[in-house]
Design an enzyme around this catalytic site. Structure first.
Site, PDB file in Angstrom:
ATOM      1  N   ALA A  26      -9.758   5.773   4.330  1.00  0.00           N
ATOM      2  CA  ALA A  26      -9.567   6.935   5.207  1.00  0.00           C
ATOM      3  C   ALA A  26     -10.848   7.730   5.403  1.00  0.00           C
ATOM      4  O   ALA A  26     -11.587   8.014   4.451  1.00  0.00           O
ATOM      5  CB  ALA A  26      -8.469   7.876   4.691  1.00  0.00           C
ATOM      6  N   GLY A  27     -11.098   8.076   6.659  1.00  0.00           N
ATOM      7  CA  GLY A  27     -12.189   8.962   7.012  1.00  0.00           C
ATOM      8  C   GLY A  27     -13.508   8.292   7.347  1.00  0.00           C
ATOM      9  O   GLY A  27     -14.421   8.947   7.850  1.00  0.00           O
ATOM     10  N   ASN A  80      -9.780   1.788   9.958  1.00  0.00           N
ATOM     11  CA  ASN A  80      -8.836   1.614  11.054  1.00  0.00           C
ATOM     12  C   ASN A  80      -9.346   2.313  12.308  1.00  0.00           C
ATOM     13  O   ASN A  80      -9.808   1.699  13.251  1.00  0.00           O
ATOM     14  CB  ASN A  80      -7.450   2.137  10.648  1.00  0.00           C
ATOM     15  CG  ASN A  80      -6.399   1.916  11.722  1.00  0.00           C
ATOM     16  OD1 ASN A  80      -6.675   1.366  12.780  1.00  0.00           O
ATOM     17  ND2 ASN A  80      -5.186   2.360  11.463  1.00  0.00           N
ATOM     18  N   THR A  81      -9.292   3.654  12.308  1.00  0.00           N
ATOM     19  CA  THR A  81      -9.584   4.432  13.511  1.00  0.00           C
ATOM     20  C   THR A  81     -10.954   4.120  14.096  1.00  0.00           C
ATOM     21  O   THR A  81     -11.100   3.952  15.314  1.00  0.00           O
ATOM     22  CB  THR A  81      -9.484   5.933  13.202  1.00  0.00           C
ATOM     23  OG1 THR A  81      -8.172   6.221  12.718  1.00  0.00           O
ATOM     24  CG2 THR A  81      -9.749   6.768  14.443  1.00  0.00           C
ATOM     25  N   LYS A 138       0.858  -1.174   0.000  1.00  0.00           N
ATOM     26  CA  LYS A 138       0.000   0.000   0.000  1.00  0.00           C
ATOM     27  C   LYS A 138       0.900   1.231   0.000  1.00  0.00           C
ATOM     28  O   LYS A 138       1.607   1.498   0.966  1.00  0.00           O
ATOM     29  CB  LYS A 138      -0.912   0.023   1.225  1.00  0.00           C
ATOM     30  CG  LYS A 138      -1.828   1.245   1.258  1.00  0.00           C
ATOM     31  CD  LYS A 138      -2.601   1.329   2.563  1.00  0.00           C
ATOM     32  CE  LYS A 138      -3.394   2.626   2.618  1.00  0.00           C
ATOM     33  NZ  LYS A 138      -4.020   2.848   3.943  1.00  0.00           N
ATOM     34  N   GLY A 145      -8.215   9.327   9.812  1.00  0.00           N
ATOM     35  CA  GLY A 145      -8.541   9.392  11.224  1.00  0.00           C
ATOM     36  C   GLY A 145      -9.565  10.430  11.614  1.00  0.00           C
ATOM     37  O   GLY A 145      -9.863  10.599  12.799  1.00  0.00           O
TER      38      GLY A 145
END
Length: 259
Positions: free
Chosen positions: A186-187, A208-209, A99, A160
């Site tokens: 992301a986001g 993830n977050t 990645k 995040g």
């Protein structure tokens, strides 16, 4: 009735799960193990900078053998550094699936489009399977596709931030035009946002977050899995078109002989 098979195919490899998992925000390896199980993910991304083979408990200890390790170049400020990190990962015996992340901006962690494309071109030529994290720019995504990337991974919003699909209009164009899988990365901060991405036709999401920092990462992972599955089924089933006016759901005439 058994659900029809709907595998995601990336570089010739099939994945049953369309939910990929980042590992940077989990409070412990036990929480990560539980989330991998509850999400049923088959691809986990780990920053090479976080791997410490000398540690008593390394993050790699939490990854089952059945899960593909997608090493990422998190922290790279330019293409040269990203390429160097990818080659270090290969030399260390990790899979050649990479990645690409080139984020010189420390505040918003925005991907550098020029350096991302340059790194991706070099790594594809070097035999890597490249999955680039990039801005939601349809032209850039087309260049990455033409460079030989296995997917494109446009952001929904800042890494995040949990702001969801702030780039929805551009993502819709990318999904429409792409000849390789589109992974929204992301986001994404809530299962509903993951479902939204899948409903618009994205092939997968990376989270993830929102899972790693949840009060219960394992249960949140399960919620995201169900949301991704529901969004994919909705997309394949054909969502009803939006209307600007009301339309009765039941006929007003011709019902039980009424005219």
């Amino acid at each position: 009735m058994e659900a029809p098979k709907d595998p995601l195919v990336i570089a010739g490899r099939e994945f049953a799960s369309r939910l990929f998992l980042g590992t940077g925000k989990f409070p412990s390896n036990d929480a990560l193990r539980g989330a991998i199980a509850s999400t049923e993910t088959e691809m986990v991304t780990v920053a090479l900078r976080r791997v410490d083979p000398t540690a008593s408990e390394d993050i790699l200890d939490a990854l089952p053998d059945s899960t593909l390790l997608l090493t990422n170049t998190s922290g790279a400020a330019d293409a040269d550094e990203a390429v160097r990190l990818a080659r270090l990962a290969r030399a260390g015996g990790f899979p050649t699936w990479i990645k690409v992340e080139v984020t010189p901006d420390p505040r918003y962690l925005l991907p550098d489009p020029v350096e991302t494309l340059r790194a991706s071109e070099q790594l594809v030529a070097d035999g890597f399977t490249v999955l680039p994290y990039c801005s939601a720019d349809p032209i850039l995504c087309k260049h990455l596709e033409e460079a030989g990337c296995a997917t494109v991974m446009p952001l929904g919003s800042w890494i995040g931030s949990n702001q969801g699909l702030r780039t929805r209009a551009a993502l819709e164009i990318i999904v429409e035009q792409s000849l390789v899988p589109v992974v929204v990365d992301a986001g994404i901060g809530a299962p509903s946002q993951a479902a939204e991405a899948m409903e618009m036709g994205a092939d997968a999401v990376l989270v993830n977050t929102a899972i790693g920092t949840a009060g219960d990462p394992v249960e949140m992972g399960r919620a995201f899995r169900l949301a991704v599955e529901a969004g994919r089924i909705a997309f394949r089933s054909g969502l009803a078109a939006q209307r600007t006016t009301a339309e009765a759901s039941s006929p007003l005439t011709g019902f039980l002989g009424i005219t």
